[in-house]
Design an enzyme around this catalytic site. Structure first.
Site, short mmCIF file in Angstrom:
data_model
loop_
_atom_site.label_atom_id
_atom_site.label_comp_id
_atom_site.label_asym_id
_atom_site.label_seq_id
_atom_site.Cartn_x
_atom_site.Cartn_y
_atom_site.Cartn_z
N HIS A 235 6.52 -2.60 20.03
CA HIS A 235 5.46 -3.54 19.65
C HIS A 235 4.47 -2.93 18.67
O HIS A 235 3.31 -3.32 18.63
CB HIS A 235 4.70 -4.05 20.89
CG HIS A 235 5.60 -4.49 22.01
ND1 HIS A 235 6.05 -5.78 22.15
CD2 HIS A 235 6.17 -3.79 23.02
CE1 HIS A 235 6.83 -5.87 23.21
NE2 HIS A 235 6.93 -4.68 23.75
N SER B 60 -2.83 1.44 -9.65
CA SER B 60 -3.42 0.12 -9.82
C SER B 60 -4.09 0.06 -11.19
O SER B 60 -4.64 1.06 -11.67
CB SER B 60 -4.46 -0.11 -8.73
OG SER B 60 -5.45 -1.03 -9.17
N LYS C 7 -5.95 4.30 -6.38
CA LYS C 7 -4.81 3.78 -5.62
C LYS C 7 -3.50 4.47 -5.91
O LYS C 7 -3.22 4.88 -7.03
CB LYS C 7 -4.64 2.29 -5.93
CG LYS C 7 -5.76 1.44 -5.37
CD LYS C 7 -5.50 1.11 -3.93
CE LYS C 7 -4.58 -0.09 -3.89
NZ LYS C 7 -4.24 -0.49 -2.56
N GLU D 278 8.09 -1.55 -1.25
CA GLU D 278 7.77 -2.98 -1.13
C GLU D 278 8.78 -3.85 -1.85
O GLU D 278 9.17 -4.92 -1.38
CB GLU D 278 6.36 -3.25 -1.69
CG GLU D 278 5.26 -2.68 -0.82
CD GLU D 278 3.91 -2.76 -1.53
OE1 GLU D 278 3.03 -3.46 -1.04
OE2 GLU D 278 3.76 -2.13 -2.59
#
Ligand code: ARG
Length: 466
Positions: A155, A276, A282, A289
């Protein structure tokens, strides 16, 4: 004029030409198409439907067309409808009447089914090699992290300590099954549809077995109607590809999580992350992804093709032309993902301290405490309750299990003795989980050794082989 123009009195409407042409995408099958045509020509000569001399001219010309296509010297003309027509047209332009004999006893329906099978046979082997490369990387990393303690989760809550090696070996198993599935798909795919003609075979004395042998098939598709309408092999391939993507996507998701400041378990190499345009600080896990994101395309192609097939009456229907873009894009996507994933994983830096801390703090060792009591004769349910109360006490006092004194523990059960403190070290906990399939370093070492054996025994992984 069209190769099939004999019975027509009008030419095709321009918007229909565009609409039904598959050349823009099936041109990718030129090698397989020529390979099949060469085998067909040889067979036609062997059974006496064309002369050896004609076969020789056809084959030589097809080989030249192949070389011209490889070298980008051929102009593909959309008016040619598909790659099969395009090649036949070139052939007749180049050698005249002999070229017109190539299509004897053949239809584009058995031809396209053949080409797609030949294509997938090659791509399955290429994918298998990429998967094997990823597995080798997982094994190397696992070997280096046999003792790297990390929390195991259920979980997404810390549950019990495991090792990074054990965690990575879970993915080894997934990719091993994927390779088994591809091999299995190959087994059912490797039959030749050639000689099925448009749907009902031919009155001409073709030798189906000969072309099947020549093209490396295990046999012929036994039913001509099925031979031209079956795309099960493409569905199976897309299903196998979908599961590969599921596995890549799950690992990608973990890499995304691990590289957050919140987890801090891993850092991507600069070469496999991006920045970024606005926020200078960043460092983003775009590659992971994108792998996660591209999964949907492959699932989509699987569902798309299933939907194309559903409700199609026998035998060939033009709907089947929709199979190719689905298969091509799935092949491209899975290959691209695997190609970038392996080096991304290989260069990932793990933060062992952060992983250890996450496993040691919190209550990951609560089950160990309960099992400690079980070994001293307490029924498991009671032990579970005792430790549950202990956890509650810690939460109220703002302590972790490791902060407890023996006295505090004994107030919950007199069976806790000094040995219990050893229980509260994650590495001791992991080392005790020696059951087959468990995370103890010696157990995982054996799993890795076994895995290495599977990897080196060519054609011999669980679930089948090439
Ligand atoms: N381009 C077609 C396909 O991809 C080839 C077979 C066409 N056959 C036909 N009779 N229209 O399926």
């Amino acid at each position: 004029m069209k190769l099939w123009g004999g019975r027509f009195q009008k030419s095709t409407a321009p918007e229909v030409e565009d609409f039904h042409s598959s050349l823009s995408f099936d041109r990718r099958l030129y090698r397989q198409d020529i390979q099949g045509s060469i085998a067909h020509a040889r067979m036609l000569a062997t059974v006496g439907l064309i002369t050896q001399e004609e076969a020789g001219r056809i084959i030589r010309s097809l080989e030249e067309i192949l070389a011209d296509m490889e070298a980008g010297r051929v102009e593909f003309d959309p008016a040619n409808e598909d790659i099969h027509m395009q090649i036949e047209k070139l052939l007749t332009e180049r050698i005249g009447d002999a070229g017109k004999k190539l299509h004897t006893g053949r239809s584009r329906n058995d031809q396209v089914a053949l080409d797609l099978r030949l294509y997938l046979r090659e791509e399955i082997k290429a994918l298998d090699a990429l998967l094997a490369g990823l597995q080798e990387t997982l094994l190397d990393l696992a070997e280096a992290h046999l003792e790297t303690i990390m929390p195991g989760y259920t979980h997404l809550q810390r549950a019990q300590p495991v090792t990074l090696a054990h965690h990575l070996m879970a993915y080894f198993e997934m990719f091993l099954r994927d390779r088994g599935r591809l091999a299995d798909c190959l087994k059912r795919l490797n039959f030749s549809p050639l000689g099925a003609g448009a749907l009902a075979g031919t009155t001409l004395p073709l030798d189906r077995e000969m072309t099947a042998r020549e093209l490396g098939f295990d046999g012929i598709c036994p039913n001509s109607l099925d031979a031209v309408s079956d795309r099960d092999f493409a569905v199976e391939f897309l299903a196998a590809g979908s599961l590969i993507m599921v596995h890549l996507s799950r690992l990608a998701e973990e890499i995304v999580l691990w590289s957050t400041r919140e987890f801090g378990f891993a850092e991507l190499d600069d070469a496999y992350s991006t920045g970024s345009s606005m926020m200078p600080q960043k460092k983003n896990p775009d590659v992971a992804e994108l792998v996660r994101g591209k999964t949907g395309r492959v699932f989509g192609h699987l569902l798309g093709l299933l939907t194309v097939l559903k409700g199609l009456p026998l035998s060939y229907n033009k709907d089947l032309q929709e199979d190719k873009e689905a298969v091509f894009d799935a092949v491209d996507t899975v290959k691209a993902c695997l190609t970038v994933f392996t080096p991304m994983l290989k260069t990932l830096k793990f933060n062992k301290e952060a992983m250890y801390r996450a496993a040691a703090e919190d209550f990951s060792l609560a089950t160990d405490l309960a099992e400690y009591l079980v070994q001293r004769g307490v029924p498991f349910r009671e032990a579970h309750a005792v430790v549950g109360r202990l956890v509650r006490y810690c939460l109220d006092e703002g302590k972790s299990l490791a902060d407890l004194s023996l006295e505090e523990m004994r107030s919950f059960s007199p069976l806790f003795d000094p040995g219990v403190l050893e229980c509260l070290r994650p590495e001791a906990s992991v080392a005790r989980r020696r059951l087959p399939g468990g995370p103890a370093p010696e157990t995982v070492r054996q799993a890795i050794n076994h895995a290495r054996k599977i990897m080196s025994a060519k054609n011999n992984y669980r679930g089948g082989g090439f």
